[in-house]
Design a protein around this motif. Structure first.
Motif, PDB file in Angstrom:
ATOM      1  N   ARG A   1       0.818  -1.218   0.000  1.00  0.00           N
ATOM      2  CA  ARG A   1       0.000   0.000   0.000  1.00  0.00           C
ATOM      3  C   ARG A   1       0.851   1.267   0.000  1.00  0.00           C
ATOM      4  O   ARG A   1       0.580   2.214  -0.738  1.00  0.00           O
ATOM      5  CB  ARG A   1      -0.941   0.003   1.205  1.00  0.00           C
ATOM      6  N   GLU A   2       1.878   1.312   0.830  1.00  0.00           N
ATOM      7  CA  GLU A   2       2.704   2.515   0.907  1.00  0.00           C
ATOM      8  C   GLU A   2       3.464   2.746  -0.387  1.00  0.00           C
ATOM      9  O   GLU A   2       3.581   3.888  -0.857  1.00  0.00           O
ATOM     10  CB  GLU A   2       3.680   2.403   2.081  1.00  0.00           C
ATOM     11  N   ILE A   3       3.973   1.682  -0.987  1.00  0.00           N
ATOM     12  CA  ILE A   3       4.695   1.812  -2.255  1.00  0.00           C
ATOM     13  C   ILE A   3       3.762   2.323  -3.341  1.00  0.00           C
ATOM     14  O   ILE A   3       4.116   3.225  -4.124  1.00  0.00           O
ATOM     15  CB  ILE A   3       5.310   0.456  -2.658  1.00  0.00           C
ATOM     16  N   LEU A   4       2.562   1.764  -3.403  1.00  0.00           N
ATOM     17  CA  LEU A   4       1.580   2.198  -4.404  1.00  0.00           C
ATOM     18  C   LEU A   4       1.174   3.648  -4.174  1.00  0.00           C
ATOM     19  O   LEU A   4       1.059   4.429  -5.130  1.00  0.00           O
ATOM     20  CB  LEU A   4       0.350   1.298  -4.353  1.00  0.00           C
TER      21      LEU A   4
ATOM     22  N   GLY B   1       4.948   4.390 -13.412  1.00  0.00           N
ATOM     23  CA  GLY B   1       5.832   3.797 -14.421  1.00  0.00           C
ATOM     24  C   GLY B   1       7.026   3.104 -13.803  1.00  0.00           C
ATOM     25  O   GLY B   1       7.537   2.121 -14.351  1.00  0.00           O
ATOM     26  N   ASN B   2       7.485   3.595 -12.647  1.00  0.00           N
ATOM     27  CA  ASN B   2       8.593   2.925 -11.954  1.00  0.00           C
ATOM     28  C   ASN B   2       8.208   1.497 -11.578  1.00  0.00           C
ATOM     29  O   ASN B   2       9.008   0.562 -11.725  1.00  0.00           O
ATOM     30  CB  ASN B   2       8.966   3.701 -10.688  1.00  0.00           C
ATOM     31  N   LEU B   3       6.970   1.336 -11.101  1.00  0.00           N
ATOM     32  CA  LEU B   3       6.505   0.000 -10.714  1.00  0.00           C
ATOM     33  C   LEU B   3       6.304  -0.879 -11.949  1.00  0.00           C
ATOM     34  O   LEU B   3       6.605  -2.080 -11.914  1.00  0.00           O
ATOM     35  CB  LEU B   3       5.199   0.112  -9.920  1.00  0.00           C
TER      36      LEU B   3
ATOM     37  N   ALA C   1       1.441  -9.104 -10.727  1.00  0.00           N
ATOM     38  CA  ALA C   1       0.504  -8.287  -9.956  1.00  0.00           C
ATOM     39  C   ALA C   1       0.927  -6.827  -9.943  1.00  0.00           C
ATOM     40  O   ALA C   1       0.084  -5.919 -10.016  1.00  0.00           O
ATOM     41  CB  ALA C   1       0.395  -8.820  -8.532  1.00  0.00           C
ATOM     42  N   GLN C   2       2.220  -6.575  -9.863  1.00  0.00           N
ATOM     43  CA  GLN C   2       2.711  -5.200  -9.828  1.00  0.00           C
ATOM     44  C   GLN C   2       2.474  -4.503 -11.163  1.00  0.00           C
ATOM     45  O   GLN C   2       2.029  -3.352 -11.203  1.00  0.00           O
ATOM     46  CB  GLN C   2       4.198  -5.177  -9.480  1.00  0.00           C
TER      47      GLN C   2
ATOM     48  N   ALA D   1      -0.278  -1.385 -11.314  1.00  0.00           N
ATOM     49  CA  ALA D   1       0.214  -0.053 -11.680  1.00  0.00           C
ATOM     50  C   ALA D   1      -0.411   0.416 -12.992  1.00  0.00           C
ATOM     51  O   ALA D   1      -0.755   1.593 -13.141  1.00  0.00           O
ATOM     52  CB  ALA D   1       1.732  -0.069 -11.790  1.00  0.00           C
ATOM     53  N   SER D   2      -0.579  -0.493 -13.943  1.00  0.00           N
ATOM     54  CA  SER D   2      -1.189  -0.130 -15.222  1.00  0.00           C
ATOM     55  C   SER D   2      -2.643   0.282 -15.048  1.00  0.00           C
ATOM     56  O   SER D   2      -3.097   1.274 -15.627  1.00  0.00           O
ATOM     57  CB  SER D   2      -1.083  -1.307 -16.201  1.00  0.00           C
TER      58      SER D   2
END
Length: 225
Positions: A24-27, A177-179, A190-191, A195-196
């Motif tokens: 969650r924090e990364i997203l 885009g980094n993810l 999943a990542q 992200a998309s």
């Protein structure tokens, strides 16, 4: 040792709720950076596009060079654009913002100029007859009537910018885009998918919000339709 049957992360599935809860924090950080890059780029492009469109309308000889240069900039591939700007801005967020501003100029300048040119001459003459000076004429008559075309360009530019921000991942400032980039390198399904999808959600939400703003700012178009 095999992964538990309910561990979608270990099975590397495309749809995985555990990814959302554990990252969650990364997203959130990626979404915030994506929104910041988009907002700053579009606002700076708008600040530059308005005077360029006004200059192109007031002086016909300016229109050709302005439209020509912005069109050429729009045709430059994003990777090439960032490479050309790299010596000036280095590997920074400014590099990404500068490239996105240049891409947005074409859409904004053309639409603002089209809106200004579409203002009827008799409307301008009537305003001058009522004592409107150049500044008041522009602010009270021309810009409001040009707003529908300008907002259409702003919507397209914003959606395009949301998409192009992801290219900034090549220099580490690409928001979601980094993810996507790191997920593709590690085949983290999943990542990449999450992200998309978030990029699409941001683009659609931005377009809807701008459309609502347009309808609020131009009530006469609603009555006409």
């Amino acid at each position: 040792m095999t992964a538990p049957p309910d561990d979608c992360l270990a099975r590397n599935e495309w749809l995985c709720g555990a990814y959302l809860t554990s990252r969650r924090e990364i997203l959130w950080d990626a979404v915030v950076q994506h929104l910041q890059l988009t907002a700053v780029s579009v606002l700076l492009a708008l600040v530059l596009a308005v005077p360029l469109a006004l200059a192109a309308r007031r002086r016909r000889w300016v229109a050709g060079p302005v439209l020509g240069v912005t069109t050429i900039l729009y045709t430059v591939p994003s990777l090439a654009m960032f490479s050309l700007l790299l010596p000036v801005y280095g590997l920074s967020a400014s590099l990404v913002v500068a490239g996105l501003v240049l891409y947005s100029l074409t859409l904004l300048v053309r639409n603002i100029l089209a809106g200004l040119r579409a203002v009827p001459a008799e409307t301008r003459q009537a305003a001058r007859g009522m004592g409107y000076g150049p500044v008041r004429l522009l602010v009270a008559v021309e810009l409001p009537l040009a707003l529908p075309a300008a907002m259409a360009g702003l919507r397209i530019a914003t959606v395009s910018t949301v998409s192009l921000v992801t290219v900034g991942a090549i220099v580490g400032y690409g928001g979601l885009g980094n993810l996507i980039y790191s997920g593709m390198n590690t085949y983290f399904k999943a990542q990449v998918l999450t992200a998309s999808v978030l990029c699409v959600v941001i683009a659609v939400a931005a377009d809807v919000l701008l459309l609502l703003a347009q309808r609020i700012l131009t009530p006469w178009t609603r009555r006409r339709s």
